[in-house]
Design a protein around this motif. Sequence first.
Motif, PDB file in Angstrom:
ATOM      1  N   ASN A  77       1.017  -1.032  -0.062  1.00 31.41           N
ATOM      2  CA  ASN A  77      -0.054   0.061   0.013  1.00 31.41           C
ATOM      3  C   ASN A  77       0.722   1.361   0.056  1.00 31.41           C
ATOM      4  O   ASN A  77       0.332   2.327   0.008  1.00 31.41           O
ATOM      5  CB  ASN A  77      -1.053   0.024   1.040  1.00 31.41           C
ATOM      6  N   SER A  78       1.963   1.160  -0.088  1.00 30.10           N
ATOM      7  CA  SER A  78       3.082   2.305  -0.055  1.00 30.10           C
ATOM      8  C   SER A  78       3.724   2.459  -1.243  1.00 30.10           C
ATOM      9  O   SER A  78       4.490   3.464  -1.654  1.00 30.10           O
ATOM     10  CB  SER A  78       4.038   2.009   1.039  1.00 30.10           C
ATOM     11  N   ASP A  79       3.510   1.721  -2.236  1.00 29.31           N
ATOM     12  CA  ASP A  79       4.069   1.706  -3.526  1.00 29.31           C
ATOM     13  C   ASP A  79       3.384   2.956  -4.312  1.00 29.31           C
ATOM     14  O   ASP A  79       2.454   3.248  -4.349  1.00 29.31           O
ATOM     15  CB  ASP A  79       3.721   0.433  -4.318  1.00 29.31           C
ATOM     16  N   GLU A  80       4.522   3.711  -4.617  1.00 32.70           N
ATOM     17  CA  GLU A  80       4.191   4.776  -5.550  1.00 32.70           C
ATOM     18  C   GLU A  80       3.764   4.793  -6.575  1.00 32.70           C
ATOM     19  O   GLU A  80       2.615   5.549  -7.272  1.00 32.70           O
ATOM     20  CB  GLU A  80       5.521   5.711  -5.734  1.00 32.70           C
ATOM     21  N   HIS A  81       3.790   3.624  -7.325  1.00 29.46           N
ATOM     22  CA  HIS A  81       3.094   3.151  -8.709  1.00 29.46           C
ATOM     23  C   HIS A  81       1.602   2.972  -8.479  1.00 29.46           C
ATOM     24  O   HIS A  81       0.954   3.150  -9.639  1.00 29.46           O
ATOM     25  CB  HIS A  81       3.625   1.905  -9.278  1.00 29.46           C
ATOM     26  N   THR A  82       1.030   2.779  -7.295  1.00 30.09           N
ATOM     27  CA  THR A  82      -0.268   2.393  -7.287  1.00 30.09           C
ATOM     28  C   THR A  82      -1.002   3.427  -6.333  1.00 30.09           C
ATOM     29  O   THR A  82      -2.328   3.077  -6.047  1.00 30.09           O
ATOM     30  CB  THR A  82      -0.514   1.218  -6.717  1.00 30.09           C
ATOM     31  N   GLY A  83      -0.643   4.788  -6.269  1.00 30.42           N
ATOM     32  CA  GLY A  83      -1.079   5.340  -5.281  1.00 30.42           C
ATOM     33  C   GLY A  83      -0.960   5.326  -4.047  1.00 30.42           C
ATOM     34  O   GLY A  83      -1.937   4.850  -3.333  1.00 30.42           O
ATOM     35  N   ARG A  84       0.325   5.733  -3.507  1.00 29.49           N
ATOM     36  CA  ARG A  84       0.582   5.759  -2.087  1.00 29.49           C
ATOM     37  C   ARG A  84      -0.331   6.392  -1.266  1.00 29.49           C
ATOM     38  O   ARG A  84      -0.738   7.480  -1.705  1.00 29.49           O
ATOM     39  CB  ARG A  84       2.083   6.240  -1.948  1.00 29.49           C
ATOM     40  N   ARG A  85      -0.641   5.740  -0.045  1.00 33.83           N
ATOM     41  CA  ARG A  85      -1.177   6.594   1.024  1.00 33.83           C
ATOM     42  C   ARG A  85      -0.407   7.012   1.833  1.00 33.83           C
ATOM     43  O   ARG A  85       0.712   6.690   2.261  1.00 33.83           O
ATOM     44  CB  ARG A  85      -2.128   5.506   1.831  1.00 33.83           C
ATOM     45  N   THR A  86      -0.646   8.262   2.762  1.00 28.93           N
ATOM     46  CA  THR A  86       0.288   8.703   4.030  1.00 28.93           C
ATOM     47  C   THR A  86       0.323   7.787   4.930  1.00 28.93           C
ATOM     48  O   THR A  86      -0.612   6.835   4.985  1.00 28.93           O
ATOM     49  CB  THR A  86      -0.550  10.105   4.407  1.00 28.93           C
ATOM     50  N   ALA A  87       1.223   7.959   5.689  1.00 24.44           N
ATOM     51  CA  ALA A  87       1.463   6.800   6.646  1.00 24.44           C
ATOM     52  C   ALA A  87       0.308   7.004   7.994  1.00 24.44           C
ATOM     53  O   ALA A  87      -0.102   5.870   8.395  1.00 24.44           O
ATOM     54  CB  ALA A  87       2.859   7.394   7.402  1.00 24.44           C
ATOM     55  N   THR A  88      -0.170   8.000   7.957  1.00 20.65           N
ATOM     56  CA  THR A  88      -1.235   8.151   8.937  1.00 20.65           C
ATOM     57  C   THR A  88      -2.725   7.330   8.681  1.00 20.65           C
ATOM     58  O   THR A  88      -3.199   6.662   9.423  1.00 20.65           O
ATOM     59  CB  THR A  88      -1.536   9.614   9.400  1.00 20.65           C
ATOM     60  N   ALA A  89      -2.992   7.780   7.182  1.00 15.44           N
ATOM     61  CA  ALA A  89      -4.124   7.022   6.595  1.00 15.44           C
ATOM     62  C   ALA A  89      -3.943   5.417   6.673  1.00 15.44           C
ATOM     63  O   ALA A  89      -4.787   4.838   6.923  1.00 15.44           O
ATOM     64  CB  ALA A  89      -4.475   7.555   5.178  1.00 15.44           C
ATOM     65  N   LEU A  90      -2.712   5.171   6.184  1.00 16.00           N
ATOM     66  CA  LEU A  90      -2.559   3.657   6.415  1.00 16.00           C
ATOM     67  C   LEU A  90      -2.526   2.998   7.489  1.00 16.00           C
ATOM     68  O   LEU A  90      -2.920   1.829   7.672  1.00 16.00           O
ATOM     69  CB  LEU A  90      -1.081   3.568   5.496  1.00 16.00           C
ATOM     70  N   ALA A  91      -1.879   3.796   8.323  1.00 13.63           N
ATOM     71  CA  ALA A  91      -1.737   3.113   9.890  1.00 13.63           C
ATOM     72  C   ALA A  91      -3.333   2.957  10.445  1.00 13.63           C
ATOM     73  O   ALA A  91      -3.526   1.912  10.884  1.00 13.63           O
ATOM     74  CB  ALA A  91      -1.003   4.023  10.787  1.00 13.63           C
ATOM     75  N   ALA A  92      -4.159   3.929  10.072  1.00 11.39           N
ATOM     76  CA  ALA A  92      -5.503   3.753  10.406  1.00 11.39           C
ATOM     77  C   ALA A  92      -6.235   2.619   9.723  1.00 11.39           C
ATOM     78  O   ALA A  92      -7.073   1.802  10.537  1.00 11.39           O
ATOM     79  CB  ALA A  92      -6.391   5.062  10.039  1.00 11.39           C
ATOM     80  N   VAL A  93      -6.102   2.527   8.401  1.00  9.58           N
ATOM     81  CA  VAL A  93      -6.650   1.288   7.817  1.00  9.58           C
ATOM     82  C   VAL A  93      -6.210  -0.090   8.193  1.00  9.58           C
ATOM     83  O   VAL A  93      -6.984  -0.840   8.539  1.00  9.58           O
ATOM     84  CB  VAL A  93      -6.257   1.482   6.262  1.00  9.58           C
ATOM     85  N   LEU A  94      -4.950  -0.155   8.697  1.00 13.11           N
ATOM     86  CA  LEU A  94      -4.289  -1.199   9.065  1.00 13.11           C
ATOM     87  C   LEU A  94      -4.416  -1.700  10.492  1.00 13.11           C
ATOM     88  O   LEU A  94      -3.874  -2.798  10.932  1.00 13.11           O
ATOM     89  CB  LEU A  94      -2.987  -1.603   8.745  1.00 13.11           C
ATOM     90  N   GLY A  95      -4.765  -0.521  11.272  1.00 14.23           N
ATOM     91  CA  GLY A  95      -4.917  -0.780  12.674  1.00 14.23           C
ATOM     92  C   GLY A  95      -3.577  -0.605  13.214  1.00 14.23           C
ATOM     93  O   GLY A  95      -3.162  -1.691  14.333  1.00 14.23           O
TER      94      GLY A  95
END
Length: 154
Positions: free
Chosen positions: A38-56
């Motif tokens: 989910n951090s790959d720039e090729h696929t539209g990276r999410r911010t660390a805060t947003a990704l942390a919230a989604v993954l718990g």
Amino acid sequence: MTLYRLYLTPEERQTLEGWRQKYKLHSPKLRQIQILLNSDEHTGRRTATALAAVLGTSTKTVERVRRQFCEEGLALFAPKVRKTRSDKKIDGRVEAHLMALVCQSPPDEAPAWRLQVLADRLVELEVVEHISTTMVARLLKKTNSSLSCGRPSG
């Protein structure tokens, strides 16, 4: 704070996708894989805060995994070599020196040796760089010795 940007190669993405199928739901490795995919720039990276919230997970964890991957690549998932007790420098030679010390008279006319004095003396004699009183006690127990020579511990 350094921003780590990930650009996964097709091979890295394929490897991570394959590993994602293999790990159990609550595995720390699976969480790391999900962070990377989910951090790959090729696929539209999410911010660390947003990704942390989604993954718990925490933002720090997302940032740490991104940093480690940028520094280590897929080697991040290689098994880590851990030191075991047998890697330490406590061997028969140390035991022999300890037994020889215990059989000598304790310093300063004390009635018996003290663990800290034995540990300090082993370091002084350059038998070991460092030894804890706990380890001295374990060695004495292992050799069925007490802090006075000739008398087995009871």
